[in-house]
Design an enzyme around this catalytic site. Structure first.
Site, PDB file in Angstrom:
ATOM      1  N   LYS A 166       0.818  -1.217   0.000  1.00  0.00           N
ATOM      2  CA  LYS A 166       0.000   0.000   0.000  1.00  0.00           C
ATOM      3  C   LYS A 166       0.852   1.268   0.000  1.00  0.00           C
ATOM      4  CE  LYS A 166      -2.469  -1.300   3.622  1.00  0.00           C
ATOM      5  NZ  LYS A 166      -3.499  -1.245   4.676  1.00  0.00           N
ATOM      6  N   CYS A 167       2.135   1.130  -0.276  1.00  0.00           N
ATOM      7  CA  CYS A 167       3.064   2.262  -0.284  1.00  0.00           C
ATOM      8  C   CYS A 167       3.054   2.932  -1.659  1.00  0.00           C
ATOM      9  CB  CYS A 167       4.474   1.761   0.047  1.00  0.00           C
ATOM     10  SG  CYS A 167       5.757   3.013  -0.012  1.00  0.00           S
ATOM     11  N   GLY A 168       3.251   4.229  -1.672  1.00  0.00           N
ATOM     12  CA  GLY A 168       3.337   4.963  -2.922  1.00  0.00           C
ATOM     13  C   GLY A 168       4.512   4.535  -3.787  1.00  0.00           C
TER      14      GLY A 168
END
Length: 156
Positions: free
Chosen positions: A34-36
């Protein structure tokens, strides 16, 4: 202690010793779906596809230490496979910093310093380890995995 003295656990619960990779260069990366920066999965997979037959291993270690990962390693690994086509080994969720940090990350961070000293700054910090088990270089989270190519090629 060397990297080869450390046991790790795959997302399916199977434990093994990193000694299995003796003689192989490794890219070890802490991941978060879920990290950019999760687009780096594509680049990591390309490195794996390009250099795996020459001996390179890429090992992914999901972590929720920065609150950007799914609840367990199996779910994270499945998301990596479905969303990014990841085929390199993914492991159980690990802690990266602090007293509960996994022994692998304790060793990696003690041998290479980053912006925050020995701590892992963020998701997608990448560590390059040579075939003798020495940590050669640390790459910042924002560094593209393609920036590792020259260093990887020197180790193959």
């Amino acid at each position: 202690m060397t990297i080869y003295d450390i046991d790790v656990t795959l997302e399916n619960g199977e434990s093994y010793s990193l000694e299995k990779y003796k003689g192989h260069p490794l890219v070890i990366v802490n991941t978060a779906t879920k990290c950019g920066l999760s687009g780096q999965f594509d680049e990591l997979q390309k490195l794996y596809d390009t250099y795996h037959e020459q001996g390179l291993e890429v090992l992914g270690f999901p972590s929720d230490q920065f609150k950007q990962e799914l609840s367990n390693g199996a779910d994270a690994a499945e998301a990596c496979r479905l969303s990014y086509g990841v085929t390199f080994p993914m492991h159980e969720l690990v802690k990266l910093n602090g007293s509960e940090a996994h022994p692998l990350f304790q060793l990696l961070t003690s041998e290479t310093k980053g912006v925050l000293g020995s701590k892992v700054k963020w998701n997608f910090t990448k560590f390059l380890v040579d075939g003798e088990g020495h940590v050669v270089k640390r790459f910042a989270p924002t560094a593209s995995p393609t920036q590792m190519k020259e260093d990887i090629e020197k180790l193959l």
